[in-house]
Design a protein around this motif. Sequence first.
Motif, PDB file in Angstrom:
ATOM      1  N   GLN A 100      -9.132  -3.847  10.955  1.00  0.00           N
ATOM      2  CA  GLN A 100      -8.507  -3.303  12.164  1.00  0.00           C
ATOM      3  C   GLN A 100      -9.453  -3.409  13.353  1.00  0.00           C
ATOM      4  O   GLN A 100      -9.053  -3.736  14.465  1.00  0.00           O
ATOM      5  CB  GLN A 100      -8.112  -1.834  11.956  1.00  0.00           C
ATOM      6  N   ASP A 113       0.400  -7.048   4.724  1.00  0.00           N
ATOM      7  CA  ASP A 113       0.146  -8.393   5.239  1.00  0.00           C
ATOM      8  C   ASP A 113       1.430  -9.143   5.604  1.00  0.00           C
ATOM      9  O   ASP A 113       1.377 -10.235   6.172  1.00  0.00           O
ATOM     10  CB  ASP A 113      -0.682  -9.205   4.234  1.00  0.00           C
ATOM     11  N   THR A 128      -9.128   5.634  24.511  1.00  0.00           N
ATOM     12  CA  THR A 128      -7.980   6.021  23.678  1.00  0.00           C
ATOM     13  C   THR A 128      -8.192   7.421  23.127  1.00  0.00           C
ATOM     14  O   THR A 128      -7.292   8.246  23.107  1.00  0.00           O
ATOM     15  CB  THR A 128      -7.794   5.011  22.528  1.00  0.00           C
ATOM     16  N   THR A 129      -9.422   7.689  22.699  1.00  0.00           N
ATOM     17  CA  THR A 129      -9.744   9.034  22.222  1.00  0.00           C
ATOM     18  C   THR A 129      -9.813  10.016  23.389  1.00  0.00           C
ATOM     19  O   THR A 129      -9.277  11.122  23.318  1.00  0.00           O
ATOM     20  CB  THR A 129     -11.106   9.019  21.491  1.00  0.00           C
ATOM     21  N   ARG A 155      -8.359  10.205  26.195  1.00  0.00           N
ATOM     22  CA  ARG A 155      -7.161  10.654  26.911  1.00  0.00           C
ATOM     23  C   ARG A 155      -6.567  11.913  26.300  1.00  0.00           C
ATOM     24  O   ARG A 155      -5.825  12.638  26.953  1.00  0.00           O
ATOM     25  CB  ARG A 155      -6.125   9.539  26.990  1.00  0.00           C
ATOM     26  N   ASP A 167     -11.819   1.923  23.064  1.00  0.00           N
ATOM     27  CA  ASP A 167     -11.753   2.896  21.965  1.00  0.00           C
ATOM     28  C   ASP A 167     -12.078   4.298  22.487  1.00  0.00           C
ATOM     29  O   ASP A 167     -11.405   5.268  22.140  1.00  0.00           O
ATOM     30  CB  ASP A 167     -12.741   2.518  20.851  1.00  0.00           C
ATOM     31  N   ARG A 200      -9.537  -7.002  14.458  1.00  0.00           N
ATOM     32  CA  ARG A 200      -8.300  -7.395  15.157  1.00  0.00           C
ATOM     33  C   ARG A 200      -8.237  -6.817  16.555  1.00  0.00           C
ATOM     34  O   ARG A 200      -7.771  -7.467  17.485  1.00  0.00           O
ATOM     35  CB  ARG A 200      -7.079  -6.945  14.355  1.00  0.00           C
ATOM     36  N   ARG A 201      -8.698  -5.576  16.693  1.00  0.00           N
ATOM     37  CA  ARG A 201      -8.713  -4.987  18.041  1.00  0.00           C
ATOM     38  C   ARG A 201      -9.596  -5.817  18.962  1.00  0.00           C
ATOM     39  O   ARG A 201      -9.259  -6.087  20.109  1.00  0.00           O
ATOM     40  CB  ARG A 201      -9.275  -3.553  18.000  1.00  0.00           C
ATOM     41  N   VAL A 256      -7.269   5.831  17.973  1.00  0.00           N
ATOM     42  CA  VAL A 256      -7.647   4.527  17.451  1.00  0.00           C
ATOM     43  C   VAL A 256      -7.564   4.521  15.923  1.00  0.00           C
ATOM     44  O   VAL A 256      -8.084   5.400  15.266  1.00  0.00           O
ATOM     45  CB  VAL A 256      -9.075   4.153  17.903  1.00  0.00           C
ATOM     46  N   GLU A 257      -6.878   3.519  15.390  1.00  0.00           N
ATOM     47  CA  GLU A 257      -6.656   3.319  13.957  1.00  0.00           C
ATOM     48  C   GLU A 257      -5.894   4.463  13.285  1.00  0.00           C
ATOM     49  O   GLU A 257      -6.420   5.166  12.427  1.00  0.00           O
ATOM     50  CB  GLU A 257      -7.976   3.114  13.216  1.00  0.00           C
ATOM     51  N   ASP A 314       0.890  -4.587  10.352  1.00  0.00           N
ATOM     52  CA  ASP A 314      -0.028  -4.012   9.363  1.00  0.00           C
ATOM     53  C   ASP A 314       0.258  -2.555   9.020  1.00  0.00           C
ATOM     54  O   ASP A 314      -0.604  -1.697   9.172  1.00  0.00           O
ATOM     55  CB  ASP A 314      -1.474  -4.160   9.862  1.00  0.00           C
ATOM     56  N   ARG A 361       0.848  -1.208   0.000  1.00  0.00           N
ATOM     57  CA  ARG A 361       0.000   0.000   0.000  1.00  0.00           C
ATOM     58  C   ARG A 361       0.876   1.249   0.000  1.00  0.00           C
ATOM     59  O   ARG A 361       1.255   1.726  -1.051  1.00  0.00           O
ATOM     60  CB  ARG A 361      -0.976  -0.066   1.170  1.00  0.00           C
ATOM     61  N   GLU A 390       0.352   0.679   6.891  1.00  0.00           N
ATOM     62  CA  GLU A 390      -0.447   1.068   5.726  1.00  0.00           C
ATOM     63  C   GLU A 390       0.111   2.321   5.064  1.00  0.00           C
ATOM     64  O   GLU A 390       0.377   2.337   3.876  1.00  0.00           O
ATOM     65  CB  GLU A 390      -1.907   1.298   6.143  1.00  0.00           C
ATOM     66  N   GLU A 405      -2.047   0.584  12.309  1.00  0.00           N
ATOM     67  CA  GLU A 405      -3.475   0.674  12.606  1.00  0.00           C
ATOM     68  C   GLU A 405      -3.920  -0.218  13.751  1.00  0.00           C
ATOM     69  O   GLU A 405      -4.837   0.105  14.475  1.00  0.00           O
ATOM     70  CB  GLU A 405      -4.282   0.315  11.361  1.00  0.00           C
ATOM     71  N   ASP A 406      -3.310  -1.389  13.868  1.00  0.00           N
ATOM     72  CA  ASP A 406      -3.794  -2.348  14.866  1.00  0.00           C
ATOM     73  C   ASP A 406      -3.451  -1.946  16.296  1.00  0.00           C
ATOM     74  O   ASP A 406      -4.152  -2.304  17.233  1.00  0.00           O
ATOM     75  CB  ASP A 406      -3.173  -3.724  14.616  1.00  0.00           C
ATOM     76  N   ASP A 407      -2.344  -1.270  16.453  1.00  0.00           N
ATOM     77  CA  ASP A 407      -1.837  -1.047  17.799  1.00  0.00           C
ATOM     78  C   ASP A 407      -1.978   0.386  18.291  1.00  0.00           C
ATOM     79  O   ASP A 407      -1.471   0.721  19.361  1.00  0.00           O
ATOM     80  CB  ASP A 407      -0.355  -1.450  17.859  1.00  0.00           C
ATOM     81  N   ASN A 408      -2.626   1.226  17.508  1.00  0.00           N
ATOM     82  CA  ASN A 408      -2.814   2.621  17.898  1.00  0.00           C
ATOM     83  C   ASN A 408      -1.483   3.316  18.214  1.00  0.00           C
ATOM     84  O   ASN A 408      -1.376   4.065  19.174  1.00  0.00           O
ATOM     85  CB  ASN A 408      -3.750   2.752  19.110  1.00  0.00           C
ATOM     86  N   LYS A 434      -8.135  -9.328  19.788  1.00  0.00           N
ATOM     87  CA  LYS A 434      -7.021  -9.262  20.733  1.00  0.00           C
ATOM     88  C   LYS A 434      -7.521  -9.305  22.173  1.00  0.00           C
ATOM     89  O   LYS A 434      -6.923  -9.954  23.027  1.00  0.00           O
ATOM     90  CB  LYS A 434      -6.224  -7.973  20.481  1.00  0.00           C
ATOM     91  N   ARG A 439     -13.411   9.463  10.138  1.00  0.00           N
ATOM     92  CA  ARG A 439     -12.459   8.650   9.392  1.00  0.00           C
ATOM     93  C   ARG A 439     -11.445   9.472   8.587  1.00  0.00           C
ATOM     94  O   ARG A 439     -11.402   9.434   7.354  1.00  0.00           O
ATOM     95  CB  ARG A 439     -13.206   7.698   8.458  1.00  0.00           C
TER      96      ARG A 439
END
Lengths: 324, 395
Positions: free
Chosen positions: B281, A74, B65-66, B68, B62, B284-285, A138-139, A97, A57, A99, A115-118, B288, A181
């Motif tokens: 995503q 991936d 996270t926002t 904070r 979620d 996956r969150r 997040v994301e 991941d 990407r 991106e 994205e997965d782990d913020n 986990k 978004r």
Amino acid sequence: MRSRLTALMAATALSVFALPAVANTIYVSNEKGNTITIIDSETLEVTGTIDAGARPRGITLSPDGSELYVCASDDDTVNVFDTKTLKRTHTLPSGPDPELFILHPSGNPLYIANEDDNIVTVVDVKTRRVLAEIPVGVEPEGMGISPDGKVVVNTSETTNMAHFINTETYEIEQNVLVDQRPRYAHFTADGSRLYVSSEIGGTVAVIDPKAGEITKKIEFAVPGILPEALQPVGIKVTKDGKKVFVALGPANRVALINGETLEVEKYLLVGQRVWQLAFSPDQKFLYTTNGNSNDISVIDVEKEKVIKSIQVGEQPWGVVVSPN
Amino acid sequence: MWRFLIPLTIALFWPLAPAFAAELSVKVGVLKVEHEVELPLSRLDIPPNDLGFAGARLGINDNNTTGRFLGHTYEVITASAQPDEAEAALDGMIADGVQAVVLMAHADEVLALADHVAERDVLLFNAQAEDDYLRTDECRANVLHIASSRAMKADGLAQFLVWKKWRKWFLIKGSHPVDEAWASALRRAAKRFGAKIVEERVFEDTGGSRRTDTGHVQVQKQIPVFTQRAKKHDVVIAADEAEVFGGHLPYHTWDARPVAGSAGLRPVGWHPGNEAWGATQYQRRFEKIAKRTVRTLDFQVWLALRVIGEGVTRTNSTDPQKIKAYALGDEFELGIFKGTKVTFRRWNNQIRSPVLLAHDRMIVSVSPQREFLHKVSQLDTLGYDEPESNCKLNQ
């Protein structure tokens, strides 16, 4: 009819208007095809295709054009290619991941959205080591950097913020709430303005980076297109700040915004699900990746016209052009 | 005896938010009314113990996270209660200081709980009940509906089947009241979008255990016989919310026809196969923290928490009335990994939401289908529209 017209226009453009004397190379990441398509900017012909890893990407080049960086989402890695040999030389640790990323104007380090782990991962491209992991919203997705390299901006898609990160301390200095978004963040060349696109919100926020405030929200409307399909993603601004191009995703159009009045002046019809954009180094041309029609469109920046489309691999995502 | 489950307060590891932001703390209840449920036909569908609650955990994560970045902290308290203890459980949560409560309850219980706290300063979210009468006749000002209604799901399925030109439906309905509710939504959808129910049969639930060692031997003989000599049809539609026979229809029907509705191609609020629009995503969150895939109820509880979070973030307030006014207002929009932003229908407090159409493993399509237009929002082609609803909230 339209495609014939486009082809005709392209042929005219090629024969009548002089293209840049120095040929640049256009690199396109094909998300589904797992390849990079290589295109000569003068002939606008595909000159090669290389394997890029799983789900390529984000794509960028070192300032001297010698190294090509590709997020292989991936494979959870960044693949680095030598642009002379087109061989993969090594990988960079990216976190899971990856991106989108952005390179510091000096060429080092690389800032990657995970994205997965913020988090945003900061990687030294020379030592190939992770310098920092910065917790964000997040994301995390969009990445922009100020021209002086002092501030990197990350957008988080579910938190809906632009996070301004100090590149020396890795601390978040301010957060700006934007619409739903946020996908992409882009500074003007003088650093006085930041544009942030919100895909689901359907807007582009114009932000004063110093004040950390939104000065205007740009909205889009195309007759016959459902408002939900107007999903702004990639953004590019000419060096003089006068022309702002915004890819509108499934609306299959690139909006051209006047950088002074901040009004949309026209919509250019390109391929399907237009995603990311890149200028030629002289900014005479803009290239768009069209994910659902497997092609890129070439826009003449001065004439504000689409002059050609070039077939690439499956589901083109990102594009970058070599400086030489 | 209802009991509180593990409180899911999220510790904050990050530095304090900038000093200019107002510190706010938000407390949300998640209340599940327990019911005896029959075992599903497939052991793959046995509900996990934390169904719905896991969605709450992700929603709180979620939001925190926002939060904070703004000095906002979120806490959830969860409870499971028997039907006759639900009001007391809700009272307990309000005494504990919650601003909102997400309900996982049947329609009649949602109504009773809403009326029980009508005078209290608390906002309720219906995350589970799909009954249309909550959206057309028995609307309550203090309840926001997150679950898509049966009519919304049936319309989403019908649009796709009509787009496929599979217009002749053979409807097989179970013998339970919920099956009739689902069948009536499907009949309405057929009429609305130009499909025809060429024949309807009832599959009687004769009781007995759901699964036996060699059950498939009898099923292979019974279902073909049950479905034979039906009028010419394009698709078999199962209305089997009670889960008695639907899962046995695919590959066993007398005629070689696809199955949709309660089996085969199902309209769902969420599906773990969804990968588009950032859904990967999100999944996956969730995986986990929950160590399993997302189910529709998890998604809907998560979504309720996100509506609350978005309300607090944008209004900078924890006042339930302000959050509700924001959610129902013109400014509200939320991305929910289904390709379009969602908003609320002001006349009945129902969230507009796309419907995923999926078989066991894959997303097949997402409704509304592009071809079905609407003057306000394409999402309003799903379910009862304003002129069809007797509810006139927020006028």
